[in-house]
Design an enzyme around this catalytic site. Structure first.
Site, PDB file in Angstrom:
ATOM      1  N   LYS A 292     -41.679  -3.732  38.460  1.00 31.58           N
ATOM      2  CA  LYS A 292     -42.606  -4.754  38.001  1.00 31.58           C
ATOM      3  C   LYS A 292     -43.834  -5.108  37.604  1.00 31.58           C
ATOM      4  O   LYS A 292     -43.315  -5.233  39.080  1.00 31.58           O
ATOM      5  CB  LYS A 292     -41.255  -5.092  37.347  1.00 31.58           C
ATOM      6  CG  LYS A 292     -41.828  -5.928  35.788  1.00 31.58           C
ATOM      7  CD  LYS A 292     -41.156  -6.894  34.652  1.00 31.58           C
ATOM      8  CE  LYS A 292     -41.428  -7.701  33.220  1.00 31.58           C
ATOM      9  NZ  LYS A 292     -40.508  -9.042  33.024  1.00 31.58           N
TER      10      LYS A 292
ATOM     11  N   SER B  51     -38.469  -7.513  28.649  1.00 32.84           N
ATOM     12  CA  SER B  51     -39.985  -6.964  29.077  1.00 32.84           C
ATOM     13  C   SER B  51     -40.188  -5.680  30.471  1.00 32.84           C
ATOM     14  O   SER B  51     -40.597  -5.436  30.247  1.00 32.84           O
ATOM     15  CB  SER B  51     -41.263  -8.430  29.569  1.00 32.84           C
ATOM     16  OG  SER B  51     -40.055  -9.577  30.478  1.00 32.84           O
TER      17      SER B  51
ATOM     18  N   SER C 134     -35.060 -10.299  29.937  1.00 28.81           N
ATOM     19  CA  SER C 134     -35.889  -8.948  30.178  1.00 28.81           C
ATOM     20  C   SER C 134     -35.342  -7.968  30.868  1.00 28.81           C
ATOM     21  O   SER C 134     -36.125  -6.641  31.440  1.00 28.81           O
ATOM     22  CB  SER C 134     -37.394  -9.493  30.799  1.00 28.81           C
ATOM     23  OG  SER C 134     -38.126  -9.858  29.680  1.00 28.81           O
TER      24      SER C 134
END
Ligand code: GLN
Length: 476
Positions: free
Chosen positions: A77, A152, A176
């Site tokens: 990420k 996210s 997330s």
């Protein structure tokens, strides 16, 4: 889509049998990234380096000298530092920022010969539940590209679910990792606060943030956890508690009679999609038939979870994000010769941050300001203690708590963007683990009538990652 082996053990077997090579595997992943570009899962792809490293690791595997993660293709990420690579945090503010060092988790996976294929798209500074808040555009769900992948860490979940890699490192401040894993039909683990070093993870809400693991296979989750968890002198909040051999522990037999599963009644009450409620209740019934002891427990302060989470994380983010001021990092607004420093800060932050991030900075600044501090921030801190206590009481009665991961399956793109409060409600079942610092894992538990994945969440006691992963493995 090119077929990609689902797990490390499959990859190792195929390599040993000479059926694939690691460079072949990287090629398939790269092809899947290209052919599914519309899903928008990656912000940067390390084509050349991944291929070069694959050649090196392939030789190590053949020579029997490879590290524990040799064969795994991992995406990261874009809020986690990978040295000399762009780290945008999904923001215009850092759209041209290069990370000068590796996060500790990155150092540790590289040491064990994992190959990093690229950095994944995410909500700006990890704030979001749908991955629509990225400066680089929305990410799409591979099961239905009109729907969100969750957020996210949406890009991370999509990259695993769509065969672009075999595992991913994400971050989980309020769900997330687990929520996108649930929306995309894969496994997502959030560890106990402090189990994995946060060094090199961009801070959102420091007392909640945790690096997490997304994978197809729970054994891979355990193996990656073995490598990345443990004390780190660069993060004073990382725990000195010894790391267990999670991989070994989850292979141990389970005796259902020894295990009490808590059924949290509040989690099945408001706003839960019928098919999700049914799927999870059916699973609990099945477990009880298999001999597990299923007991009702209560989390009476459930109503406070969302307000407390958003007050505290916004307060922490307003402080953490003050460092993006146009002086030290990333974007700086273009200025006129007559503009002063005040103008520079204001314009830089107004132009560099997106809507959601600005909303939270303003909310956070408000709840911390004198006159409101006692009323909001302090009160939320107290309520956080009540929620922690609820879990303490629940874990006196049960070893694990099972709930759905999310109230709904993946929703449509734009469906909730005009209503932040409705968007925030999609975190109701995940944020409590972060409020209380507990480990929790989401695993695929079925599909709804539209063929969209349903996630089941197991929450455990502090540092019982081995327990939740083992239970996950047996009930999958
Ligand atoms: N959806 C939650 C939020 O927007 C969780 C984010 C996260 O875990 N990083 O705050």
């Amino acid at each position: 889509m090119k077929p990609v082996p689902r797990s490390l053990s499959e990859i190792r077997d195929l390599i040993k049998e000479g059926k694939i090579t690691l460079p072949n595997l990287i090629n398939s992943c790269l092809e899947n990234i290209k052919s599914q570009k519309d899903l928008n899962a990656f912000i940067s792809v390390f084509e050349k380096d991944a291929m070069q490293n694959a050649e090196i690791v392939q030789k190590k595997i053949i020579g029997g000298k490879a590290g524990k993660l040799a064969g795994l293709v991992i995406s990261v990420k874009d809020v986690i530092s990978v040295k000399d690579r762009l780290m945008t945090c999904g923001s215009k503010m850092l759209s041209n920022y290069t990370a000068p060092y590796n996060a500790t988790a990155i150092e540790r996976i590289l040491k064990e010969d994992a190959i990093i294929i690229g950095k994944t798209n995410c909500d700006e500074f990890a704030m979001g539940s749908s991955n629509e808040n990225s400066y680089f555009g929305a990410v799409r769900n591979p099961f239905d590209s009109k729907r969100v992948p969750g957020g996210s860490s949406g890009g991370s979940a999509v990259s695993v679910a769509a065969g672009m890699c075999t595992a991913s490192l994400g971050s989980d401040t309020g769900g997330s990792v687990r929520q996108p894993a649930s929306f995309c039909g894969i496994t997502g683990l959030k560890v106990t606060y402090g189990r994995i070093s946060r060094y090199g993870l961009t801070a959102f809400a420091s007392s909640f943030d945790s690096i997490g693991i997304l994978a197809n296979d729970i054994n891979d989750t355990a193996e990656i956890l073995n490598c990345i968890s443990g004390y780190d002198e660069n993060d004073i909040t990382s725990s000195k508690k010894p790391v267990r051999d999670y991989y070994k522990e989850i292979q141990k037999e389970i005796n259902p009679k020894d295990i009490i599963i808590g059924y949290a009644k509040e989690a099945f009450e408001t706003g839960i999609q019928d098919e999700i409620r049914e799927t999870i209740l059916l699973k609990l019934e099945e477990l009880s038939k298999r001999g597990y002891r299923v007991k009702e427990i209560s989390l009476p302060n459930t109503d406070y979870i969302i307000p407390v989470y958003y007050i505290l994380t916004s307060a922490e983010c307003s402080s953490n994000l003050s460092r993006y001021d146009g002086v030290r990092y990333g974007y700086r607004a273009e200025l006129e010769a007559t503009d002063g420093i005040e103008e520079m800060y204001t314009r830089t932050r107004s132009e560099g941050f997106g809507e959601e991030v600005k909303r939270r900075i303003m909310l956070g600044t408000y709840v911390l300001s004198s006159g409101y501090y006692e009323q909001y921030y302090k009160k939320a801190q107290k309520a956080r203690q009540l929620i922690i206590k609820d879990f303490g009481n629940a874990f006196k009665k049960a070893d694990y708590i099972i709930t759905p991961t999310t109230p709904t399956t993946a929703f449509k793109i734009s469906e909730k963007t005009d209503n932040p409060l409705e968007m925030y409600m999609s975190d109701i079942l995940t944020v409590s683990a972060n409020l209380a610092g507990l480990p929790a894992v989401s695993i695929p538990a079925g599909k709804d009538k539209n063929g969209l994945p349903v996630g089941l969440q197991i929450t455990g006691k502090k540092f019982d990652e081995a327990g939740i992963l083992r239970l996950a493995k047996y009930i999958l």
